[in-house]
Design a protein around this motif. Structure first.
Motif, PDB file in Angstrom:
ATOM      1  N   SER A 111      32.380  -4.473  -6.266  1.00 59.86           N
ATOM      2  CA  SER A 111      31.618  -5.068  -7.363  1.00 59.86           C
ATOM      3  C   SER A 111      30.411  -4.178  -7.657  1.00 59.86           C
ATOM      4  O   SER A 111      29.842  -3.561  -6.756  1.00 59.86           O
ATOM      5  CB  SER A 111      31.145  -6.473  -6.987  1.00 59.86           C
ATOM      6  N   TRP A 112      30.024  -4.139  -8.910  1.00 61.09           N
ATOM      7  CA  TRP A 112      28.841  -3.359  -9.270  1.00 61.09           C
ATOM      8  C   TRP A 112      27.594  -3.866  -8.559  1.00 61.09           C
ATOM      9  O   TRP A 112      26.647  -3.100  -8.326  1.00 61.09           O
ATOM     10  CB  TRP A 112      28.626  -3.373 -10.780  1.00 61.09           C
ATOM     11  N   ASN A 113      27.573  -5.178  -8.215  1.00 63.85           N
ATOM     12  CA  ASN A 113      26.362  -5.670  -7.546  1.00 63.85           C
ATOM     13  C   ASN A 113      26.273  -5.229  -6.091  1.00 63.85           C
ATOM     14  O   ASN A 113      25.270  -5.473  -5.421  1.00 63.85           O
ATOM     15  CB  ASN A 113      26.221  -7.201  -7.669  1.00 63.85           C
ATOM     16  N   GLU A 114      27.320  -4.554  -5.593  1.00 57.80           N
ATOM     17  CA  GLU A 114      27.250  -3.930  -4.269  1.00 57.80           C
ATOM     18  C   GLU A 114      26.629  -2.539  -4.331  1.00 57.80           C
ATOM     19  O   GLU A 114      26.359  -1.923  -3.297  1.00 57.80           O
ATOM     20  CB  GLU A 114      28.654  -3.823  -3.658  1.00 57.80           C
ATOM     21  N   ILE A 115      26.423  -2.045  -5.536  1.00 56.19           N
ATOM     22  CA  ILE A 115      25.859  -0.702  -5.711  1.00 56.19           C
ATOM     23  C   ILE A 115      24.350  -0.829  -5.898  1.00 56.19           C
ATOM     24  O   ILE A 115      23.879  -1.472  -6.835  1.00 56.19           O
ATOM     25  CB  ILE A 115      26.487   0.016  -6.916  1.00 56.19           C
ATOM     26  N   GLU A 116      23.606  -0.233  -4.987  1.00 60.34           N
ATOM     27  CA  GLU A 116      22.154  -0.288  -5.043  1.00 60.34           C
ATOM     28  C   GLU A 116      21.620   0.926  -5.791  1.00 60.34           C
ATOM     29  O   GLU A 116      22.207   2.001  -5.753  1.00 60.34           O
ATOM     30  CB  GLU A 116      21.573  -0.314  -3.628  1.00 60.34           C
ATOM     31  N   LYS A 117      20.498   0.721  -6.480  1.00 61.75           N
ATOM     32  CA  LYS A 117      19.894   1.877  -7.135  1.00 61.75           C
ATOM     33  C   LYS A 117      19.302   2.793  -6.065  1.00 61.75           C
ATOM     34  O   LYS A 117      18.901   2.335  -4.988  1.00 61.75           O
ATOM     35  CB  LYS A 117      18.836   1.446  -8.140  1.00 61.75           C
TER      36      LYS A 117
END
Length: 301
Positions: A111-117
């Motif tokens: 999921s994109w929300n697993e990708i941290e900035k």
């Protein structure tokens, strides 16, 4: 790889598939959507006076494609080629290009929300890292391939010159929200949209932050179009991608009337249906900034 593309997720789910590859001791990821195929290295023909990051050119199924050494693009010392080395054949920004990496291991569905900035040490206009993913105790870095290409061939980027051809324009009262994770692209979009007459711009690093901002306006009881006239969004962003952002806007009563334009390197004939499914008013491929401005004018007049 083509079989993998056949199982790609529906639009608006905020999920993606990443091809994991290595360069030196680091592991990186590239969106499956950008990948046409992965092949064994073949003979490369050097091109005199080419960019230092470009190894040369190859012929693949009748097409001549440039080969970029990813290690050199990241200012790393290239490793000797081994049996594990791979060529990743890509297509984005309506351009085909080959990236030479040390190995390709597997595909991850996340999921994109697993990708941290990225942390501060990765941020800045010179960074090639747009996201960090924690997988089984290891860090997978999401590379900004668009920046690698623009570093090599600046004319493939967003430029003010494209907008100057439109002539003098008055759009200073219009207010736009822009969701774009790349610091380089945010800077270029600010410059080009200012040149196009748009000065009231709110930039966000991802779709989630942009959505929170829009929702806060609605929660105040303010008519959304009194404060924002249009949203521009990239697709690939940490936390929330552009397709999911568009879907959330169109599914929210107080936001649904807000026009959304998707501005992404992933706009191809094969993928246009994904933006249409979530209700985007228009989809424009980077780096066609003049076309983007034309679409903005169309939906905010």
């Amino acid at each position: 790889m083509n079989q993998q593309k056949g199982i790609l997720l529906e639009s608006g789910t905020n999920e993606l598939e990443l091809v994991e590859f290595s360069v030196g001791t680091n592991k990186f990821g590239i969106n499956v959507i950008k990948v046409k195929e992965i092949i064994q290295p073949v003979a490369v023909t050097p091109v005199p006076h080419s960019h230092p990051h470009v190894e040369g050119i190859i012929e693949l199924r009748g097409e001549v494609l440039p080969v970029v050494n990813v290690a050199k693009a990241l200012n790393r010392e290239p490793q000797p080629q081994t049996r594990a080395s791979k060529f990743i054949v890509t297509e984005f920004n309506k351009q085909k290009m080959v990236f030479h990496v040390d190995s390709v291991t597997q595909i991850h569905r996340i999921s994109w929300n697993e990708i941290e900035k990225p942390s501060q040490m990765y941020q800045g206009l010179e960074s090639h890292v747009t996201g960090v993913i924690k997988l089984k105790g290891e860090m997978l870095l999401l590379l900004d391939f668009e920046k690698i290409v623009v570093d090599i061939t600046p004319e493939y980027g967003v430029t003010v010159e494209q907008v100057k051809k439109l002539g003098t324009r008055e759009r200073s009262e219009k207010r736009l929200v822009v969701a774009e994770d790349s610091p380089l692209l945010r800077k270029l979009l600010q410059e080009t949209l200012n040149e196009a007459g748009f000065y009231h711009l709110e930039f966000f690093e991802n779709g989630q932050d942009a959505l929170h901002y829009l929702q806060s306006i609605v929660n105040e009881g303010t008519e959304i179009t009194d404060r924002v006239q249009l949203v521009i969004t990239d697709i690939e962003m940490p936390q929330m991608d552009g397709h999911h952002l568009t879907k959330r806007i169109k599914d929210t009563a107080g936001l649904a009337k807000l026009p959304v334009i998707i501005f992404s390197s992933l706009i191809t004939d094969d993928l246009l249906h994904k933006g249409a499914m979530v209700g985007a008013e228009a989809q424009v491929s980077k780096p066609e900034i003049a076309e983007l401005v034309s679409k903005i004018d169309q939906f905010i007049l």
